[in-house]
Scaffold this active site. Structure first.
Site, PDB file in Angstrom:
ATOM      1  N   ASP A 163      13.702   0.518  17.807  1.00 52.11           N
ATOM      2  CA  ASP A 163      15.047   0.852  17.351  1.00 52.11           C
ATOM      3  C   ASP A 163      14.992   1.318  15.903  1.00 52.11           C
ATOM      4  O   ASP A 163      15.953   1.154  15.161  1.00 52.11           O
ATOM      5  CB  ASP A 163      15.959  -0.383  17.450  1.00 52.11           C
ATOM      6  CG  ASP A 163      16.873  -0.287  18.655  1.00 52.11           C
ATOM      7  OD1 ASP A 163      16.338  -0.196  19.755  1.00 52.11           O
ATOM      8  OD2 ASP A 163      18.100  -0.277  18.468  1.00 52.11           O
ATOM      9  N   SER A 204      -1.159   3.676   1.036  1.00 45.71           N
ATOM     10  CA  SER A 204      -0.048   4.066   0.154  1.00 45.71           C
ATOM     11  C   SER A 204      -0.073   5.578  -0.084  1.00 45.71           C
ATOM     12  O   SER A 204       0.970   6.214  -0.224  1.00 45.71           O
ATOM     13  CB  SER A 204      -0.170   3.347  -1.193  1.00 45.71           C
ATOM     14  OG  SER A 204      -0.217   1.958  -1.006  1.00 45.71           O
ATOM     15  N   THR A 230       1.821  -0.838  14.415  1.00 42.57           N
ATOM     16  CA  THR A 230       2.592  -1.914  15.046  1.00 42.57           C
ATOM     17  C   THR A 230       3.123  -1.429  16.391  1.00 42.57           C
ATOM     18  O   THR A 230       3.539  -0.273  16.513  1.00 42.57           O
ATOM     19  CB  THR A 230       3.775  -2.322  14.139  1.00 42.57           C
ATOM     20  OG1 THR A 230       3.260  -2.741  12.883  1.00 42.57           O
ATOM     21  CG2 THR A 230       4.585  -3.451  14.750  1.00 42.57           C
ATOM     22  N   LYS A 251       1.990  18.355   1.299  1.00 39.37           N
ATOM     23  CA  LYS A 251       2.408  19.703   1.714  1.00 39.37           C
ATOM     24  C   LYS A 251       1.793  20.107   3.048  1.00 39.37           C
ATOM     25  O   LYS A 251       2.366  20.903   3.782  1.00 39.37           O
ATOM     26  CB  LYS A 251       2.008  20.729   0.651  1.00 39.37           C
ATOM     27  CG  LYS A 251       2.885  20.707  -0.568  1.00 39.37           C
ATOM     28  CD  LYS A 251       2.570  21.891  -1.454  1.00 39.37           C
ATOM     29  CE  LYS A 251       3.326  21.763  -2.766  1.00 39.37           C
ATOM     30  NZ  LYS A 251       2.550  22.242  -3.892  1.00 39.37           N
ATOM     31  N   ARG A 314      13.753   1.769   6.035  1.00 45.60           N
ATOM     32  CA  ARG A 314      13.139   0.705   5.231  1.00 45.60           C
ATOM     33  C   ARG A 314      14.075  -0.478   5.051  1.00 45.60           C
ATOM     34  O   ARG A 314      13.636  -1.590   4.836  1.00 45.60           O
ATOM     35  CB  ARG A 314      12.782   1.246   3.846  1.00 45.60           C
ATOM     36  CG  ARG A 314      11.483   1.971   3.847  1.00 45.60           C
ATOM     37  CD  ARG A 314      11.001   2.248   2.449  1.00 45.60           C
ATOM     38  NE  ARG A 314       9.712   2.896   2.528  1.00 45.60           N
ATOM     39  CZ  ARG A 314       9.501   4.159   2.192  1.00 45.60           C
ATOM     40  NH1 ARG A 314      10.475   4.898   1.743  1.00 45.60           N
ATOM     41  NH2 ARG A 314       8.300   4.679   2.307  1.00 45.60           N
ATOM     42  N   THR A 437       4.162  -0.924  -0.067  1.00 53.00           N
ATOM     43  CA  THR A 437       3.880  -2.190  -0.754  1.00 53.00           C
ATOM     44  C   THR A 437       4.916  -2.420  -1.855  1.00 53.00           C
ATOM     45  O   THR A 437       5.592  -1.482  -2.306  1.00 53.00           O
ATOM     46  CB  THR A 437       2.478  -2.163  -1.390  1.00 53.00           C
ATOM     47  OG1 THR A 437       2.476  -1.172  -2.426  1.00 53.00           O
ATOM     48  CG2 THR A 437       1.394  -1.840  -0.366  1.00 53.00           C
ATOM     49  N   ARG A 447      10.556   5.020 -11.427  1.00 51.77           N
ATOM     50  CA  ARG A 447      10.710   6.479 -11.493  1.00 51.77           C
ATOM     51  C   ARG A 447      12.188   6.852 -11.619  1.00 51.77           C
ATOM     52  O   ARG A 447      12.577   7.678 -12.431  1.00 51.77           O
ATOM     53  CB  ARG A 447      10.096   7.112 -10.238  1.00 51.77           C
ATOM     54  CG  ARG A 447       9.819   8.597 -10.375  1.00 51.77           C
ATOM     55  CD  ARG A 447       9.199   9.189  -9.113  1.00 51.77           C
ATOM     56  NE  ARG A 447       8.084   8.428  -8.599  1.00 51.77           N
ATOM     57  CZ  ARG A 447       8.041   7.863  -7.392  1.00 51.77           C
ATOM     58  NH1 ARG A 447       9.045   7.980  -6.561  1.00 51.77           N
ATOM     59  NH2 ARG A 447       6.984   7.181  -6.998  1.00 51.77           N
TER      60      ARG A 447
HETATM   61  C1  LIG Z   1       2.734  -6.091   8.966  1.00 52.23           C
HETATM   62  C2  LIG Z   1       2.312  -4.670   8.793  1.00 52.23           C
HETATM   63  C3  LIG Z   1       2.763  -3.708   9.685  1.00 52.23           C
HETATM   64  C4  LIG Z   1       2.358  -2.381   9.542  1.00 52.23           C
HETATM   65  N1  LIG Z   1       2.774  -1.463  10.463  1.00 52.23           N
HETATM   66  C5  LIG Z   1       2.385  -0.175  10.337  1.00 52.23           C
HETATM   67  C6  LIG Z   1       2.794   0.797  11.306  1.00 52.23           C
HETATM   68  O1  LIG Z   1       3.499   0.489  12.267  1.00 52.23           O
HETATM   69  N2  LIG Z   1       2.369   2.078  11.151  1.00 52.23           N
HETATM   70  C7  LIG Z   1       1.580   2.455  10.101  1.00 52.23           C
HETATM   71  O2  LIG Z   1       1.260   3.627   9.993  1.00 52.23           O
HETATM   72  N3  LIG Z   1       1.165   1.546   9.167  1.00 52.23           N
HETATM   73  C8  LIG Z   1       1.545   0.248   9.268  1.00 52.23           C
HETATM   74  N4  LIG Z   1       1.122  -0.681   8.340  1.00 52.23           N
HETATM   75  C9  LIG Z   1       0.226  -0.269   7.277  1.00 52.23           C
HETATM   76  C10 LIG Z   1       0.957  -0.129   5.940  1.00 52.23           C
HETATM   77  O3  LIG Z   1       1.815   0.986   5.965  1.00 52.23           O
HETATM   78  C11 LIG Z   1      -0.112  -0.013   4.830  1.00 52.23           C
HETATM   79  O4  LIG Z   1      -0.858  -1.217   4.834  1.00 52.23           O
HETATM   80  C12 LIG Z   1       0.523   0.206   3.468  1.00 52.23           C
HETATM   81  O5  LIG Z   1       1.053   1.507   3.381  1.00 52.23           O
HETATM   82  C13 LIG Z   1      -0.488   0.005   2.335  1.00 52.23           C
HETATM   83  O6  LIG Z   1      -1.644   0.728   2.545  1.00 52.23           O
HETATM   84  P1  LIG Z   1      -3.079   0.022   2.419  1.00 52.23           P
HETATM   85  O7  LIG Z   1      -3.046  -1.216   3.230  1.00 52.23           O
HETATM   86  O8  LIG Z   1      -4.100   1.033   2.744  1.00 52.23           O
HETATM   87  O9  LIG Z   1      -3.186  -0.418   0.905  1.00 52.23           O
HETATM   88  P2  LIG Z   1      -3.597   0.527  -0.329  1.00 52.23           P
HETATM   89  O10 LIG Z   1      -2.755   1.735  -0.356  1.00 52.23           O
HETATM   90  O11 LIG Z   1      -5.065   0.701  -0.349  1.00 52.23           O
HETATM   91  O12 LIG Z   1      -3.176  -0.392  -1.551  1.00 52.23           O
HETATM   92  C14 LIG Z   1      -3.956  -1.510  -1.989  1.00 52.23           C
HETATM   93  C15 LIG Z   1      -3.259  -2.139  -3.184  1.00 52.23           C
HETATM   94  O13 LIG Z   1      -3.151  -1.182  -4.249  1.00 52.23           O
HETATM   95  C16 LIG Z   1      -1.796  -1.005  -4.605  1.00 52.23           C
HETATM   96  N5  LIG Z   1      -1.560   0.399  -4.963  1.00 52.23           N
HETATM   97  C17 LIG Z   1      -1.956   1.504  -4.288  1.00 52.23           C
HETATM   98  N6  LIG Z   1      -1.556   2.609  -4.920  1.00 52.23           N
HETATM   99  C18 LIG Z   1      -0.870   2.214  -6.011  1.00 52.23           C
HETATM  100  C19 LIG Z   1      -0.196   2.889  -7.057  1.00 52.23           C
HETATM  101  N7  LIG Z   1      -0.123   4.220  -7.114  1.00 52.23           N
HETATM  102  N8  LIG Z   1       0.429   2.148  -8.017  1.00 52.23           N
HETATM  103  C20 LIG Z   1       0.377   0.795  -7.976  1.00 52.23           C
HETATM  104  N9  LIG Z   1      -0.252   0.097  -7.007  1.00 52.23           N
HETATM  105  C21 LIG Z   1      -0.865   0.798  -6.037  1.00 52.23           C
HETATM  106  C22 LIG Z   1      -1.009  -1.420  -3.379  1.00 52.23           C
HETATM  107  O14 LIG Z   1       0.314  -1.788  -3.716  1.00 52.23           O
HETATM  108  C23 LIG Z   1      -1.832  -2.576  -2.868  1.00 52.23           C
HETATM  109  O15 LIG Z   1      -1.516  -3.738  -3.570  1.00 52.23           O
HETATM  110  C24 LIG Z   1       1.502  -2.012   8.477  1.00 52.23           C
HETATM  111  C25 LIG Z   1       1.058  -2.986   7.576  1.00 52.23           C
HETATM  112  C26 LIG Z   1       1.449  -4.296   7.730  1.00 52.23           C
HETATM  113  C27 LIG Z   1       0.952  -5.321   6.754  1.00 52.23           C
END
Ligand SMILES: Cc1cc2nc3c(=O)[nH]c(=O)nc-3n(C[C@H](O)[C@H](O)[C@H](O)COP(=O)(O)OP(=O)(O)OC[C@H]3O[C@@H](n4cnc5c(N)ncnc54)[C@H](O)[C@@H]3O)c2cc1C
Length: 456
Positions: A163, A204, A230, A251, A314, A437, A447
């Site tokens: 949903d 991220s 998920t 892009k 979100r 995150t 920003r």
């Molecule tokens: C419960 C859960 C459900 C999820 N479900 C989905 C889903 O359905 N589909 C999907 O595609 N993904 C899903 N995810 C993945 C989620 O989107 C990613 O884990 C998230 O985007 C962070 O990416 P990463 O784990 O690679 O961490 P990274 O991006 O590697 O980050 C590691 C650390 O560095 C910090 N960091 C990174 N860049 C910066 C910056 N520029 N400035 C400051 N700090 C920074 C982050 O905040 C974090 O603390 C899920 C994750 C969880 C935990």
């Protein structure tokens, strides 16, 4: 969008005699629950001489739900919204809470719960009626997700996928063909959706997506792999972010829809995180997977449109799960302090512990005000990236604080799998990482502040 009307729906305390309700769940015809009435401009109390009943299969509400004690908050809920909140709470505590621990322990997505919700008219509530939904707003979705998470966070997560972002994206940026093909089936919980963005080197940094889709005219041929999806193990339709061109960063990124069972598409290994173990999270693998060209949802260069959809999503998926988990943890902590005696008196008689409860309650109320406020602002056309990020970040960190404190208050029982405290904490912990995150959301808030587009 059809919005809730004022009249014609029962107040939470005026729910008809219990014997007027039946106990059907899955398979029940849709449109019988209060959501249907609320979404249709309030509707009439009497339809064709038959009194419209609230959701079926629910016993009388406990006394403390029959008066609204939430008056005077920043966002005051309407009668319809309170009815949705209280009815979903009653349904979830009766039907979903009893199986919540087993779903977690057995890594089993509680998919049947979505069928029950569909039977009561609570799926697809944000979709317009022409696509099988009810046309309600984000705030109503927040209320539903919050109450689901209070009883079973895995159910709330699955609900917020099917949903959530994928149907919302199809609705706002998809072709009419895609809308008609998928949305009514999602609304009836006949098919389930997932959202796949993350990869080994794109977390991220979404602009670093490497999974590639190449057009051969009639089809897109996809190669690559995805992580942390998920609902992957139960979903039928996946929104997949792919690299469509060599343009750098965002892009070159767009999105395609891929159906389960498409040759070359595999749902890989189950991925076991700390919590939310019943959400069927898995990796996805694409090996020369061909999808029809009409499945292109978003061409390269238009990620801004998709991110706008995500901003709405979100607030409805992740933050209300935090509210529900924290409230459940507080409720159990209160009960534990009353029940457990140490040094000859209930733990609840220690002022130091009472103050911890008070702090937890303040934390929850503050987060709830932020989340409801952000949802209502978007519903009223006052979309603000910073407001959503503030609400999400505060709710994420609040849920970790509150569920952690609840474990502490319960002593060793708090860490035992025989009690729900440790599950609440485990389920809450991942919310600070999923859907952006808390650091990335702080970047967004800062920003907007520096640009001067968000004033505190
Ligand atoms: C419960 C859960 C459900 C999820 N479900 C989905 C889903 O359905 N589909 C999907 O595609 N993904 C899903 N995810 C993945 C989620 O989107 C990613 O884990 C998230 O985007 C962070 O990416 P990463 O784990 O690679 O961490 P990274 O991006 O590697 O980050 C590691 C650390 O560095 C910090 N960091 C990174 N860049 C910066 C910056 N520029 N400035 C400051 N700090 C920074 C982050 O905040 C974090 O603390 C899920 C994750 C969880 C935990």
């Amino acid at each position: 969008m059809v919005r809730s009307g004022g009249a014609g729906i029962h107040a939470a305390g005026d729910r008809g005699a219990p014997e007027q309700r039946d106990s059907q769940g899955a398979g029940e015809p849709r449109g019988q629950g209060p959501v249907r009435e609320a979404g249709r401009g309030g509707g009439a109390v009497h339809a064709g001489g038959v009194r419209c009943l609230p959701a079926k299969g629910i016993g009388a509400l406990p006394a403390h739900h029959q008066v609204d004690r939430r008056k005077g908050r920043i966002v005051e809920l309407t009668q319809e919204q309170r009815l949705i909140r209280d009815t979903v709470h009653a349904l979830a505590s009766e039907r979903f809470a009893p199986g919540a621990a087993a779903a977690d322990r057995q890594y089993r997505p509680p998919l049947d719960n979505l069928k029950v919700l569909a039977g009561h008219g609570y799926t697809g509530i944000f979709l317009p009626e022409c696509h099988g939904g009810t046309g309600l707003g984000l705030l109503e979705t927040v209320l539903v997700v919050e109450q689901l998470a209070r009883s079973c966070a895995n159910t709330a997560m699955l609900y917020s996928c099917t949903d959530g972002a994928t149907p919302r994206a199809i609705l706002h940026i998809g072709s009419e063909l895609l809308r008609q093909r998928y949305l009514p089936a999602f609304a009836k919980a006949e098919r389930y959706a997932a959202w796949s963005m993350s990869e080994a080197n794109a977390g991220s940094d979404v602009g670093n997506v490497q999974t590639r889709a190449v057009s051969d005219g009639q089809h897109y041929v996809i190669n690559g792999s995805k992580l942390w999806c998920t609902a992957a193990q139960v979903a039928d339709v996946f929104l997949v972010l792919v690299r469509l061109s060599d343009e750098p960063g965002m892009k070159g990124v767009g999105a395609v829809l891929v159906e389960r069972g498409t040759p070359g598409f595999l749902v890989g290994k189950h991925l076991d995180l700390l919590g939310l173990r019943g959400t069927g999270m898995a990796e996805l693998v694409f090996q020369d997977c061909r999808v029809p060209a009409e499945n292109l949802l978003l061409p390269a260069g238009r990620m801004k449109d998709l991110l706008q959809v995500l901003d709405a999503d979100r607030i409805t998926g992740n933050p209300p799960i935090c509210l529900g988990l924290a409230q459940a943890a507080l409720g159990h902590a209160v009960q534990h302090l009353k029940d457990r005696t140490q040094f000859g008196r209930p733990l609840a008689q220690n002022q130091g512990l009472q103050w911890k409860l008070a702090d937890m309650a303040m934390d929850i109320e503050a987060a709830r005000a932020l989340v409801y406020g952000a949802a209502q602002a978007i519903d009223q056309g006052r979309q603000s990236v910073a407001q959503v990020s503030i609400a999400k970040t505060f709710a994420n960190e609040m849920a970790v604080r509150v569920t952690n404190q609840a474990m502490q208050l319960a002593g060793a029982y708090g860490l035992s799998e025989e009690y729900p405290f440790e599950r609440y904490f485990r389920d809450a912990r991942g919310m600070s990482i999923g859907y952006g995150t808390t650091e990335i959301h702080r970047n967004s808030i800062a920003r907007e502040l520096l640009k001067g587009s968000y004033l505190v």
